[in-house]
Enzyme design. Sequence first.
Site, PDB file in Angstrom:
ATOM      1  N   VAL A   1       0.836  -1.210   0.000  1.00 11.85           N
ATOM      2  CA  VAL A   1       0.000   0.000   0.000  1.00 11.85           C
ATOM      3  C   VAL A   1       0.872   1.262   0.000  1.00 11.85           C
ATOM      4  CG1 VAL A   1      -1.774   1.282   1.263  1.00 11.85           C
ATOM      5  CG2 VAL A   1      -1.898  -1.210   1.126  1.00 11.85           C
TER       6      VAL A   1
ATOM      7  N   SER B   1       2.745  -7.847   6.096  1.00  8.41           N
ATOM      8  CA  SER B   1       1.884  -8.849   5.446  1.00  8.41           C
ATOM      9  C   SER B   1       2.212  -9.021   3.959  1.00  8.41           C
ATOM     10  CB  SER B   1       0.411  -8.466   5.577  1.00  8.41           C
ATOM     11  OG  SER B   1       0.091  -8.194   6.909  1.00  8.41           O
TER      12      SER B   1
ATOM     13  N   HIS C   1      -3.894 -16.114   9.875  1.00  4.85           N
ATOM     14  CA  HIS C   1      -4.619 -16.904   8.876  1.00  4.85           C
ATOM     15  C   HIS C   1      -3.625 -17.908   8.307  1.00  4.85           C
ATOM     16  CE1 HIS C   1      -5.860 -17.536   4.713  1.00  4.85           C
ATOM     17  NE2 HIS C   1      -4.964 -16.687   4.287  1.00  4.85           N
TER      18      HIS C   1
ATOM     19  N   TYR D   1      -8.603 -21.464  -0.284  1.00  6.33           N
ATOM     20  CA  TYR D   1      -8.177 -20.983  -1.608  1.00  6.33           C
ATOM     21  C   TYR D   1      -6.827 -21.612  -1.965  1.00  6.33           C
ATOM     22  CZ  TYR D   1      -5.130 -17.606   0.851  1.00  6.33           C
ATOM     23  OH  TYR D   1      -4.175 -17.028   1.643  1.00  6.33           O
TER      24      TYR D   1
ATOM     25  N   GLN E   1      10.183   0.156   9.161  1.00  6.09           N
ATOM     26  CA  GLN E   1      11.016  -0.416  10.216  1.00  6.09           C
ATOM     27  C   GLN E   1      11.811  -1.637   9.729  1.00  6.09           C
ATOM     28  OE1 GLN E   1       7.942  -1.362  13.020  1.00  6.09           O
ATOM     29  NE2 GLN E   1       7.178  -3.108  11.861  1.00  6.09           N
TER      30      GLN E   1
ATOM     31  N   ASP F   1     -27.807  13.236   0.913  1.00  2.00           N
ATOM     32  CA  ASP F   1     -29.007  14.056   0.789  1.00  2.00           C
ATOM     33  C   ASP F   1     -29.514  14.313   2.201  1.00  2.00           C
ATOM     34  OD1 ASP F   1     -29.880  11.437   1.217  1.00  2.00           O
ATOM     35  OD2 ASP F   1     -31.714  11.720   0.059  1.00  2.00           O
TER      36      ASP F   1
ATOM     37  N   HIS G   1       4.726 -11.894   2.700  1.00  2.00           N
ATOM     38  CA  HIS G   1       4.476 -13.318   2.551  1.00  2.00           C
ATOM     39  C   HIS G   1       3.137 -13.615   1.871  1.00  2.00           C
ATOM     40  CE1 HIS G   1       2.706 -12.331   6.517  1.00  2.00           C
ATOM     41  NE2 HIS G   1       1.692 -12.914   5.942  1.00  2.00           N
TER      42      HIS G   1
HETATM   43  C1  LIG Z   1      -1.204 -15.530   4.910  1.00  3.45           C
HETATM   44  C2  LIG Z   1      -1.751 -14.367   4.181  1.00  3.45           C
HETATM   45  C3  LIG Z   1      -2.258 -14.537   2.921  1.00  3.45           C
HETATM   46  C4  LIG Z   1      -2.747 -13.468   2.227  1.00  3.45           C
HETATM   47  N1  LIG Z   1      -3.201 -13.655   0.980  1.00  3.45           N
HETATM   48  C5  LIG Z   1      -3.626 -12.615   0.252  1.00  3.45           C
HETATM   49  C6  LIG Z   1      -4.007 -12.801  -1.078  1.00  3.45           C
HETATM   50  O1  LIG Z   1      -3.936 -13.890  -1.596  1.00  3.45           O
HETATM   51  N2  LIG Z   1      -4.491 -11.733  -1.764  1.00  3.45           N
HETATM   52  C7  LIG Z   1      -4.566 -10.510  -1.191  1.00  3.45           C
HETATM   53  O2  LIG Z   1      -5.006  -9.593  -1.854  1.00  3.45           O
HETATM   54  N3  LIG Z   1      -4.185 -10.299   0.065  1.00  3.45           N
HETATM   55  C8  LIG Z   1      -3.715 -11.323   0.803  1.00  3.45           C
HETATM   56  N4  LIG Z   1      -3.318 -11.130   2.092  1.00  3.45           N
HETATM   57  C9  LIG Z   1      -3.507  -9.806   2.692  1.00  3.45           C
HETATM   58  C10 LIG Z   1      -2.390  -8.872   2.289  1.00  3.45           C
HETATM   59  O3  LIG Z   1      -1.188  -9.521   2.429  1.00  3.45           O
HETATM   60  C11 LIG Z   1      -2.366  -7.629   3.124  1.00  3.45           C
HETATM   61  O4  LIG Z   1      -3.651  -7.124   3.296  1.00  3.45           O
HETATM   62  C12 LIG Z   1      -1.482  -6.559   2.491  1.00  3.45           C
HETATM   63  O5  LIG Z   1      -0.224  -7.090   2.183  1.00  3.45           O
HETATM   64  C13 LIG Z   1      -1.315  -5.383   3.404  1.00  3.45           C
HETATM   65  O6  LIG Z   1      -0.419  -4.475   2.833  1.00  3.45           O
HETATM   66  P1  LIG Z   1       0.054  -3.218   3.665  1.00  3.45           P
HETATM   67  O7  LIG Z   1       1.003  -2.473   2.815  1.00  3.45           O
HETATM   68  O8  LIG Z   1      -1.114  -2.516   4.208  1.00  3.45           O
HETATM   69  O9  LIG Z   1       0.765  -3.833   4.948  1.00  3.45           O
HETATM   70  P2  LIG Z   1       2.215  -4.411   5.170  1.00  3.45           P
HETATM   71  O10 LIG Z   1       2.705  -5.156   4.003  1.00  3.45           O
HETATM   72  O11 LIG Z   1       2.179  -5.128   6.466  1.00  3.45           O
HETATM   73  O12 LIG Z   1       3.088  -3.137   5.296  1.00  3.45           O
HETATM   74  C14 LIG Z   1       3.053  -2.325   6.443  1.00  3.45           C
HETATM   75  C15 LIG Z   1       4.446  -1.837   6.661  1.00  3.45           C
HETATM   76  O13 LIG Z   1       4.460  -0.901   7.712  1.00  3.45           O
HETATM   77  C16 LIG Z   1       5.685  -1.057   8.375  1.00  3.45           C
HETATM   78  N5  LIG Z   1       5.549  -0.459   9.710  1.00  3.45           N
HETATM   79  C17 LIG Z   1       4.617  -0.762  10.638  1.00  3.45           C
HETATM   80  N6  LIG Z   1       4.815  -0.025  11.737  1.00  3.45           N
HETATM   81  C18 LIG Z   1       5.864   0.775  11.492  1.00  3.45           C
HETATM   82  C19 LIG Z   1       6.531   1.755  12.256  1.00  3.45           C
HETATM   83  N7  LIG Z   1       6.167   2.086  13.486  1.00  3.45           N
HETATM   84  N8  LIG Z   1       7.601   2.357  11.690  1.00  3.45           N
HETATM   85  C20 LIG Z   1       7.999   2.050  10.422  1.00  3.45           C
HETATM   86  N9  LIG Z   1       7.400   1.125   9.688  1.00  3.45           N
HETATM   87  C21 LIG Z   1       6.343   0.493  10.205  1.00  3.45           C
HETATM   88  C22 LIG Z   1       5.887  -2.541   8.407  1.00  3.45           C
HETATM   89  O14 LIG Z   1       7.222  -2.891   8.608  1.00  3.45           O
HETATM   90  C23 LIG Z   1       5.386  -2.951   7.057  1.00  3.45           C
HETATM   91  O15 LIG Z   1       6.396  -3.016   6.110  1.00  3.45           O
HETATM   92  C24 LIG Z   1      -2.787 -12.187   2.815  1.00  3.45           C
HETATM   93  C25 LIG Z   1      -2.284 -12.019   4.078  1.00  3.45           C
HETATM   94  C26 LIG Z   1      -1.760 -13.084   4.758  1.00  3.45           C
HETATM   95  C27 LIG Z   1      -1.237 -12.866   6.114  1.00  3.45           C
END
Ligand SMILES: Cc1cc2nc3c(=O)[nH]c(=O)nc-3n(C[C@H](O)[C@H](O)[C@H](O)COP(=O)(O)OP(=O)(O)OC[C@H]3O[C@@H](n4cnc5c(N)ncnc54)[C@H](O)[C@@H]3O)c2cc1C
Length: 827
Positions: free
Chosen positions: A19, A49, A234, A265, A40, A551, A52
């Site tokens: 994101v 998330s 999960h 899935y 971080q 509205d 992986h």
């Molecule tokens: C097992 C599993 C399977 C999944 N399968 C799918 C799938 O098939 N399809 C799908 O669409 N989604 C899937 N998802 C969901 C998806 O992975 C997540 O919703 C998505 O990756 C979230 O992205 P993000 O960028 O919001 O979060 P993240 O990738 O977690 O990124 C957040 C970042 O913020 C950083 N951060 C947090 N706190 C701090 C801080 N205080 N200072 C600095 N950095 C910080 C973290 O280090 C991290 O890099 C799956 C999730 C899991 C766990």
Amino acid sequence: MEHVDATGPRVVVIGAGVVGAALADELSARGWTDVTVVDQGPVPATGGSSSHAPGLVFQINGSKTMTQMARYTVEKLGSLDLDGEPCFLQVGGLEVATTPERLAELHRRHGWATSWGVESRLLTPAECADLFPLLDPGAVLGGLHIPTDGIAKAVRAVEAQLRRARSRGVRVLERREVLDIRVEDGRVAAVVTGQGEIAAEVIPADVVVCCAGIWGPKVAAMAGLPLPLTPLAHQLAWTGSVPDLKGHTEEATLPILRHQDADLYYRQRFDGVGIGSYGHRPMPVRPEDLLPVDEAEVMPSVLAFTPGDFEDAWAETRRLLPGTRAAEIGEGINGVFSFTQDHMPLLGESPDVKGFWVAEAVWVTHSAGVGRAMAEWLVDGHCSSFDLHECDVNRFEPHQLAPDYVLARGCRNFVEVYDIIHPLQPMEEPRPLRLSPFHARQRELDAYFLEAAGWERPQWYGANARLLEGGDVPSPGDWAARHWSPIVGAEARASRETVALYDMTALKRLEVTGPGALAFLQRLTTGQMDKSVGSVTYCLLLDVDGGIRSDVTVARLGRDTFQVGANGNLDLDWLHRHLPEDGSVVVRDITAGTCCLGVWGPRARDLVQPLTGADFSNEGFRYFRAKKAYVGAVPVTALRLSYIGELGWELYTTADLGAKLWDTLWEAGQEHGVIAGGRGAFASLRLEKGYRSFGTDMTFEHDPYEAGLGFAVRMDKGDFVGRAALERRGANVRRRLTCLTIDDPADVVMGREPVFDGDTGVGYVTSAAFGYTIGKGIAYAWLPAALATPGRTLEIGYFDRRVPAVVAEEPLFDPAMERLRGTGEAR
Ligand SMILES: Cc1cc2nc3c(=O)[nH]c(=O)nc-3n(C[C@H](O)[C@H](O)[C@H](O)COP(=O)(O)OP(=O)(O)OC[C@H]3O[C@@H](n4cnc5c(N)ncnc54)[C@H](O)[C@@H]3O)c2cc1C
């Protein structure tokens, strides 16, 4: 003071997951390049998330917005590569059904796909197995194929988008934890980072966007924002080599596969298969308990695999995909990601700290769409590509931010993630939460309650079964007959024949007061507010692009006092954001402390007039006027209007006097045949009258002319938010919210179904109901203006059938407004 120059304001994006990376790319593409992305963890595989995620992108969703965001992700990642390696593998998506209910649901999803413009096709079991040869065709009843679905390579997409952003000047700082967010005078001022050996650094910022995924609540709390998100583990496991896939040198050629009946899935990875399961117990994780990057065994968002929780998933996999029987589970994780109470993301700006934004609870599937939405919102002041009303972080009622509620709903949504959810199905727990003062009386009348914004709201009353005698109420088909009773029809008819009490407490009520109130509402609404005390105005809140934000019905109760009947918390938030800084206007949410009864029907005056000393005659209390009065011993604010199109009033009083108001009207109403009416009847009657409902019939993406609400816009009143955009758009529209009627009473559709002209999908249904007093089914639909001509025959796709429908002149009921204005029989 905000610092803005040619490179835009100083922006800090917290989080370099899929994101944060998408946002950095989209912001810099729009010229905002003074952007720092902080994470971080090590970039691009940060330990969040995205690091992986198996990356399955199934685009179809009941929400048009979510589907469009997914489409954009497919489009964008499909065009991106990293050193020649693709960021998206377009292998297609296949959803299979193993029960008749699921097969019907796949037809419904096929309908959504058509409504939102995504190509999809229903398949026989043999066709499913052709596409996915590991599948036992005997184990399924059919499938839905979406050729453009596929696999997002999330880490690669992070790197590719960040690389592009860097090339435009964006800084990416890895291994820097955000420790604090500094706020000065209600605005973000800086982000404080540091980690291990690296000394604390203060990064000045005008805009901070929290894209911290499962850490979101922790980071948002640094800026004082409660973020209603629950991280849940999960299970994802990978098989070792599957003999039938041996020799596969491409990462994936088989479609991604969903077996929702078992919460499973699948995706291919060379000669192995990844298996994701939601079939296990909910495993919530507190953001504070996530381990630091350097302490986590694998990574912070990965917990140890618990094989016991995976047993059923593996057994079911071997049944569905016999080819996997010869393989073993090689590795597995309990991976953590975010859930919300309504499955929707959390996007937008804090209501209290200017410049603090969030983009949270976003799947990889929607990540590029969210990046684009956020960038447009930040740079242009509004998002033009997607309607974000379901995604706004400010949509929640206060109780929906309570940690216990957030946790309970997050876990529940984990359990229900693949369930077949009926459009009217209420949440099961925690309930009941909000009770109107009429609740005890409603229970005595054997109300069947559904839920709205936490309120228990009667759908119909069992006590009204007696009204069924002698009248024949047609039954809808099986799906529409859920959360339905023929009593709904009887209540609707009685409302047009005698008089009914409708509990309208759940609708948001705001009080706007102060010397600046008039000018404030003139500026924010499309209506003329400068009218006499006692006037009531139906009008709209528009965004700067002319899109409808809501509205509202505004009653001028005093020179400087207005009551606004609104749709939800976003209206309150919108008004708060536009308050003048001089303190001359105060906006208060008075919903919880007050209540409202709609007293509607031809005998409404016979009922109310004898109970009050005030003049409720047709001349003494005209349509769309307001008055303070006493009804018996109860002081009320009475508004002469009706959402069901009948003579009558909305009577407001304080919550403490609600029961007394009900009793007073109920007792006096016996001789007039008063009934209590539920939401089912209400929905039918309002569609007969052609009244739109914000959020369903029209949203941020529609303008007033398209929605048939041009009458609510007073271009001649002076400037207001959205006026310039409306002038540019003009009243000539390309699409129209259109009334369709359906002859067969069994064909009651529910909303979101596709509309066809021949074989071509041309639009989609918004609201639908049977019109009990006009004897036809009603469906409102968005259609190209050229097709919205009365008499035109079209078809609605309903599960596996086509339902004939005809474009009708609207409103279907009382077009001359005789009932409401008191010019007809019901004087
Ligand atoms: C097992 C599993 C399977 C999944 N399968 C799918 C799938 O098939 N399809 C799908 O669409 N989604 C899937 N998802 C969901 C998806 O992975 C997540 O919703 C998505 O990756 C979230 O992205 P993000 O960028 O919001 O979060 P993240 O990738 O977690 O990124 C957040 C970042 O913020 C950083 N951060 C947090 N706190 C701090 C801080 N205080 N200072 C600095 N950095 C910080 C973290 O280090 C991290 O890099 C799956 C999730 C899991 C766990």
